[in-house]
Design an enzyme around this catalytic site. Structure first.
Site, PDB file in Angstrom:
ATOM      1  CG  HIS A  85      16.117  14.262  16.450  1.00 13.68           C
ATOM      2  ND1 HIS A  85      16.969  13.783  15.484  1.00 13.68           N
ATOM      3  CD2 HIS A  85      15.670  15.463  15.990  1.00 13.68           C
ATOM      4  CE1 HIS A  85      17.034  14.638  14.485  1.00 13.68           C
ATOM      5  NE2 HIS A  85      16.249  15.668  14.770  1.00 13.68           N
ATOM      6  CG  ASP A 164      14.744  11.363   5.185  1.00 15.05           C
ATOM      7  OD1 ASP A 164      14.093  12.405   4.991  1.00 15.05           O
ATOM      8  OD2 ASP A 164      15.845  11.345   5.761  1.00 15.05           O
ATOM      9  NE  ARG A 171      13.053  18.583   2.886  1.00 16.97           N
ATOM     10  CZ  ARG A 171      13.335  18.318   4.164  1.00 16.97           C
ATOM     11  NH1 ARG A 171      13.609  17.094   4.549  1.00 16.97           N
ATOM     12  NH2 ARG A 171      13.341  19.282   5.047  1.00 16.97           N
ATOM     13  CB  SER A 186      12.940  14.581   6.942  1.00 20.16           C
ATOM     14  OG  SER A 186      14.308  14.293   7.015  1.00 20.16           O
ATOM     15  CE  LYS A 190      16.084  11.229   9.040  1.00 20.16           C
ATOM     16  NZ  LYS A 190      16.865  12.302   8.480  1.00 20.16           N
TER      17      LYS A 190
END
Ligand code: URA
Length: 437
Positions: A85, A164, A171, A186, A190
């Site tokens: 990520h 999320d 948000r 968040s 995931k």
């Protein structure tokens, strides 16, 4: 179990007192089912954004959000499967290079990735520049791509962390995106819902990162790692530089070309270095390599052409045309290119990378509204970057235009407004700042 007193929970969090596990769990469960309205969730998000959360609260929030939907538990189906990520940046094509490179070393890798956000480019948007490429895979197609090519990058399916999706949308419109506990929950809800064996996090720092300041980037990296404690997914982070665009290309089709060039051994050195650092950690986390054998395997995969071959297989596995690897004219091509010339001799001392990203988005390479259509041919080539010596009149960048007419003088002026020149070479920033485990 006693009924949740939503008003009491909001009041307490507003005063800065920690919430207990049951309160956080019930809040998320009931909000996901539509039993708590958006205005009460918005109030909770604002209280969290202002007062923060303890490590325990943050872990509970992450777990509650991941349990709101499907859990894939990939690590129980694969001997080893890696995930990666990035917190996002400008010209960040690391996932695209890393996936086939790591797969060519025999390590399967899969990612549920995102689209462009704010000033940053999106991995899925870049892949969709490839004719035919399908980035919306079912769970079966996800597994099939790994079976065919050792790697896969797809959008998160509807079933992953639905809490999320709802919370992120709130948000976005309540000024609560920039909150360490909310970002952590968040991202990690995931990632942990996919449940890879290991996850390498690329946490960016500098003017083009969401966390511009080093201490904030480090706090985010530590928070993301802490949120995975006890999950079964091993997590490491590298803090890497985003105070200048990564590589030369920022856009979509141009970043696919740059990705292929790196896999051919001709890519920009910074992209290769940042990708290599993450690839080494990914291979080492598999337990099948140490640092030295990982570096040797990566060299061999690149030099032998296997990493490039893996990219061909991967593109084909997701429905794309693998011929783009040898013929870039099959990708969307810019209609016009504007050359930006250096207005003076000296050094480029700074490129405001947030502004560079917004400029790229504005050309059509990203979205300003969720339903904007991407212009895959549009983008910027940052031919000369921070630290480079230039002479007045040298081409320092090429602005690539897709469809639609734009005023060349105005675009050049806007480009030069976020680039600073000086007489002295600026101090060099490292590309890899820190490795955290
Ligand atoms: N990416 C996410 O998925 N969530 C955030 O909150 C920020 C970046």
């Amino acid at each position: 179990m006693s009924e949740l007193n939503v008003y009491e929970v909001l009041n307490r969090k507003r005063r800065g007192a920690p919430l207990d596990t049951r309160e956080i769990e019930q809040f998320i469960e009931r909000y996901t089912r539509g039993e708590i309205p958006d205005y009460q969730m918005s109030a909770l998000l604002m209280a969290i954004a202002i007062n923060g959360m303890t490590a325990e609260e943050m872990a509970t929030l992450t777990q509650s959000m991941l349990r709101s939907g499907d859990q894939w538990h990939l690590r129980s189906e694969y001997d080893f499967i890696a995930d990666k990520h990035s917190t996002g940046g400008v010209g960040d094509k690391v996932s695209l290079v890393l996936s086939p490179w790591v797969a060519a070393c025999g390590i399967p890798i899969g990612m549920l990735s995102g689209r462009g956000l704010g000033h940053t480019g999106g991995t899925l948007d870049k892949l969709e520049a490839i004719p035919g490429f399908n980035a919306r895979l079912s769970r079966e197609e996800f597994d099939q791509s790994i079976a065919d090519s050792g790697c896969v990058i797809s959008t998160s399916t509807e079933g992953i962390a639905p809490a999320d999706k709802k919370i992120y949308a709130l948000r976005d419109v309540t000024g609560t995106v920039e909150s360490l506990p909310l970002i952590t929950a968040s991202i990690m809800s995931k990632k942990l819902a996919m449940g890879a064996s290991a996850l390498i996090l690329d946490v960016k720092t500098g003017s083009g990162a969401f966390m511009r300041h080093y201490q904030d980037s480090k706090a985010l990296a530590q928070s993301l790692i802490a949120a995975a404690a006890g999950s079964g997914t091993r997590v490491e982070a590298l803090i890497t530089d985003m105070d200048r665009p990564l590589g030369v290309a920022a856009g979509n089709a141009n970043e696919i070309i740059e990705t292929i060039e790196v896999l051919k051994g001709n890519g920009p050195a910074d992209v290769e270095e940042v990708t290599r650092a993450q690839a080494v950690r990914t291979l080492v986390m598999s337990g099948k390599f140490d640092d030295a054998s990982a570096a040797a395997a990566l060299d061999d995969a690149l030099d032998s052409g296997r990493a490039l071959e893996q990219a061909r297989k991967w593109i084909a596995a997701q429905g794309g045309d693998p011929a783009i690897v040898d013929d870039y004219s099959l990708l969307p091509e810019p209609r016009t290119t504007i050359e930006v010339k250096a207005p003076q001799s000296g050094f480029i001392t700074f490129i405001d990378t947030y502004q560079a990203g917004m400029f790229t988005v504005d050309l059509g390479a990203g979205r300003k509204k969720a339903d904007d259509v991407i212009d895959y041919a549009a983008g910027v080539m940052f031919d000369r970057k921070t630290g480079d010596e230039v002479r007045a009149g040298d081409t320092i960048a090429r602005i690539q235009l897709g469809s639609g007419h734009r005023d060349a003088d105005e675009l050049t002026k806007r480009y030069l407004a976020f680039v600073t020149f000086g007489d002295e070479k600026p101090e060099e920033r490292p590309l890899i700042h820190e490795h955290l485990v």
